[in-house]
Design an enzyme around this catalytic site. Structure first.
Site, short mmCIF file in Angstrom:
data_model
loop_
_atom_site.label_atom_id
_atom_site.label_comp_id
_atom_site.label_asym_id
_atom_site.label_seq_id
_atom_site.Cartn_x
_atom_site.Cartn_y
_atom_site.Cartn_z
N ASN A 1 0.81 -1.22 0.00
CA ASN A 1 0.00 0.00 0.00
C ASN A 1 0.84 1.27 0.00
O ASN A 1 0.30 2.38 0.10
CB ASN A 1 -0.96 0.02 1.20
CG ASN A 1 -0.24 0.08 2.53
OD1 ASN A 1 0.99 0.12 2.60
ND2 ASN A 1 -1.00 0.05 3.62
N LYS A 2 2.16 1.13 -0.13
CA LYS A 2 3.03 2.30 -0.06
C LYS A 2 3.15 2.99 -1.42
O LYS A 2 2.70 2.48 -2.44
CB LYS A 2 4.41 1.91 0.46
CG LYS A 2 4.40 1.40 1.90
CD LYS A 2 3.85 2.44 2.86
CE LYS A 2 4.01 2.07 4.33
NZ LYS A 2 3.18 0.94 4.75
N ASN A 3 3.79 4.17 -1.43
CA ASN A 3 3.87 4.97 -2.65
C ASN A 3 4.63 4.27 -3.76
O ASN A 3 4.36 4.50 -4.93
CB ASN A 3 4.52 6.31 -2.34
CG ASN A 3 3.67 7.17 -1.43
OD1 ASN A 3 3.01 6.66 -0.52
ND2 ASN A 3 3.64 8.47 -1.66
#
Length: 380
Positions: free
Chosen positions: A183-185
Site C-alpha cells: 500500500n506504499k507509494n
C-alpha cells in the site's frame, strides 16, 4: 466485500512483470546484482551515502536499532500514533519505548517539546515517524539530539519522495528506514530500505542483514570468496532479486505517483472546505514537499466515528484508522512501565482520525463522490 473505492491500490504493469520475468530467466533469484542496482538507484534518489535493501521496513528499523547500539536499559522516545513496528523494533533490542505527545490538530507528528520533556539519563535515541509522508520538525529535533547527545532514527515508511529543505526525509538522522509494502507509494510487495551517511553504521547494517557473515552467496558465486567467517550476531533480512527488480521499476515511477497523490490531496482539501467545513484537515499548510502517502481527516468533536465509517462503508468507500495507539495495545499495557504512560492529547486526537482513500489511480469523480458521501454521513 468488493469496494466501489478501496482505501489503496497499486499501479503495476508490464514493466514490472517483464523485470520479474527477466530475473527468473537469469536463474539467480537470491540477493545479487539486481539488488545492488536497486540500492545504487535508491541511494542516488535519496541523496544518502549508503543504502541497503531488506525484506521489509520492520527489519530495517530493527537493524537500525542494533546498528546504533541500543540495548536493555536504554530508553528511546517515539510517538504512539504510528504503526506498531516503530515500537516493536525498539523492544527487539531490549530497550524501552517512551511515548511522547503529537504536536497539534494540524500536525500529527511527534512534538519536539514533548520529546525534550521525556529525556532522562537513560535516553539514548529518538525515533521519529513522518506521519503520512509529512515531515517532522527535523531541524529542531536534530538540535535537541545534538544538545543531549542522542541518536535519531527516522521511520520513513510513509516518506519515499518526501523532502524538507531540499533534503529527503530519512536522510536527516543517523539511519532512515523506508517501506515498500503493497500500500506504499512505491511497492515491492514486501520490502524495505535502510539508508545512512555513517560508514560505521553501514558496515554494521551490512553484517547483520545476512547472519553476520563476512561474504555472501553472491560474492562466492562471482568467485570473490570461497568461504566466510561469522563475526556478529546477524539475521536473515535479505531481499530477493524479484522484489528488487520490481523496486527498480517502481522507483522510476515514484515521482509521477507522488505528483498524482499531491493533486488528489489538493482536490480533497478544496472540496472538503466547500462541503464539510467542520472537518479538520491535518498537514494542510505543512512545510516541505510531501509524498502524500495518507489523506486523513479529524471528525468534529462528538461525532460517532464508528457510525461515520459504517455509513462510508455502505456507500462502498473503504476507510481506515491510522493508527490505533501503540501504548494502548494489550501487549504494551502488560508492561507496567508503559501502562502508566499517559498521552491525553494524542488520545483525544486519535479518537477523531479517519483515513480516506488515496492512490494514484483515484479519479476526480471518485474524490467528488467520497466528499459527497462524507457530507451525507456527517448530516446523518
Amino acid at each position: 466485500m468488493t469496494w466501489r473505492i478501496p482505501l489503496a491500490d497499486i499501479d503495476v504493469g508490464e514493466e514490472e512483470i517483464s523485470a520479474v520475468t527477466g530475473v527468473l530467466k537469469s536463474r539467480w533469484l537470491t540477493m545479487g546484482a539486481v539488488t545492488q542496482e536497486f540500492e545504487e538507484a535508491f541511494k542516488e534518489y535519496s541523496g544518502a551515502k549508503y543504502a541497503l535493501a531488506v525484506t521489509n521496513a520492520t527489519t530495517a528499523l530493527h537493524m537500525a536499532c542494533v546498528a546504533v547500539g541500543l540495548k536493555p536499559g536504554d530508553e528511546v522516545i517515539l510517538p504512539s500514533l504510528t504503526f506498531v513496528a516503530t515500537a516493536n523494533a525498539i523492544c527487539y533490542t531490549g530497550a524501552t519505548p517512551i511515548f511522547a505527545e503529537i504536536s497539534s490538530e494540524s500536525n500529527l507528528n511527534i512534538s519536539p517539546k514533548a520529546i525534550e520533556s521525556k529525556i532522562t539519563p537513560k535516553t539514548r535515541a529518538i525515533m521519529v515517524m513522518h506521519y503520512g509522508g509529512y515531515a517532522c520538525d527535523m531541524p529542531e529535533i536534530m538540535r535537541i539530539a545534538d544538545v543531549h547527545g542522542l541518536t535519531v532514527i527516522e521511520d520513513a515508511a510513509h516518506a519515499s519522495g518526501s523532502f524538507l529543505d531540499s533534503k529527503m526525509l530519512g536522510t536527516w538522522g543517523r539511519v532512515g528506514c523506508y517501506s515498500f509494502f503493497s500500500n506504499k507509494n512505491m511497492t515491492t510487495g514486501e520490502g524495505g530500505m535502510a539508508v545512512t551517511n555513517d560508514e560505521e553504521v553501514f558496515k554494521k547494517l551490512s553484517l547483520i542483514r545476512s547472519h553476520g557473515m563476512t561474504s555472501l552467496t553472491w560474492d562466492r558465486h562471482r568467485g570473490h570468496a570461497w568461504s566466510y567467517d561469522v563475526v556478529d550476531l546477524g539475521y536473515n533480512y535479505r531481499i530477493d532479486e524479484m522484489r528488487a527488480a520490481v523496486g527498480l521499476v517502481q522507483l522510476h515511477k515514484l515521482d509521477s505517483f507522488n505528483e498524482k497523490r499531491r493533486k488528489i490531496t489538493k482536490r480533497y482539501i478544496d472540496l472538503l472546505h466547500e462541503s464539510c467545513p467542520e472537518i479538520i484537515i491535518p498537514f494542510e499548510h505543512h512545510p516541505g514537499i510531501s509524498a502524500c502517502h495518507l489523506f486523513v481527516i479529524l471528525l468534529p468533536e462528538g461525532c460517532d466515528r464508528f457510525d461515520f465509517m459504517e455509513r462510508m462503508k455502505a456507500a462502498g468507500i473503504q476507510t481506515s484508522i491510522h493508527y490505533p495507539l501503540i501504548h494502548r495495545f494489550s501487549y504494551y499495557q502488560n508492561d507496567p512501565f508503559v501502562a502508566c504512560q499517559n498521552l491525553p492529547f494524542t488520545e483525544k486526537i486519535a479518537e477523531r482520525e479517519v483515513t480516506l482513500p488515496l492512490y494514484p489511480g483515484l479519479t476526480e469523480n471518485d474524490v467528488t463522490y467520497i466528499v459527497q458521501s462524507i457530507a451525507e454521513a456527517l448530516h446523518h
